[in-house]
Motif scaffolding. Sequence first.
Motif: not given
Length: 125
Positions: A18-27
């Motif tokens: 979820r953090y990676y998504e928040h940071e734009g690393l996962l979409n």
Amino acid sequence: MRIGELARRTGVSERMLRYYEHEGLLNPKRTDSGYRDYGPEEVDAAHRIRVLSAAGLKIRSIRLLLPCVLGIKPVFHPCAQARAALQHEVEKLDVKLRDLGESRRVVASLLNAINVNEALQLDVR
């Protein structure tokens, strides 16, 4: 696949995903009901993020390098920003190594002083 399955496949916790998504690393895509729907691209990206993170890289550097890394084992393809980002990381690691070396010398000298003091006390008895 849902986030739990991605976590199991990659060894990355749901919280970190979820953090990676928040940071734009996962979409991930979203289902009609709003659930995250991860595909093979996200599995590969999560593996790459994990490798880069384990190397000590911070999110800012990972964000720059992620498009340049292919596969689970880091294999770089030409990216203009990769050289500068990696050079910066090497310089930061050099500083950390120098600082750790100095810390080790201080701790070792303290240990040596204790050992010498104990040996002197034994000789006095």
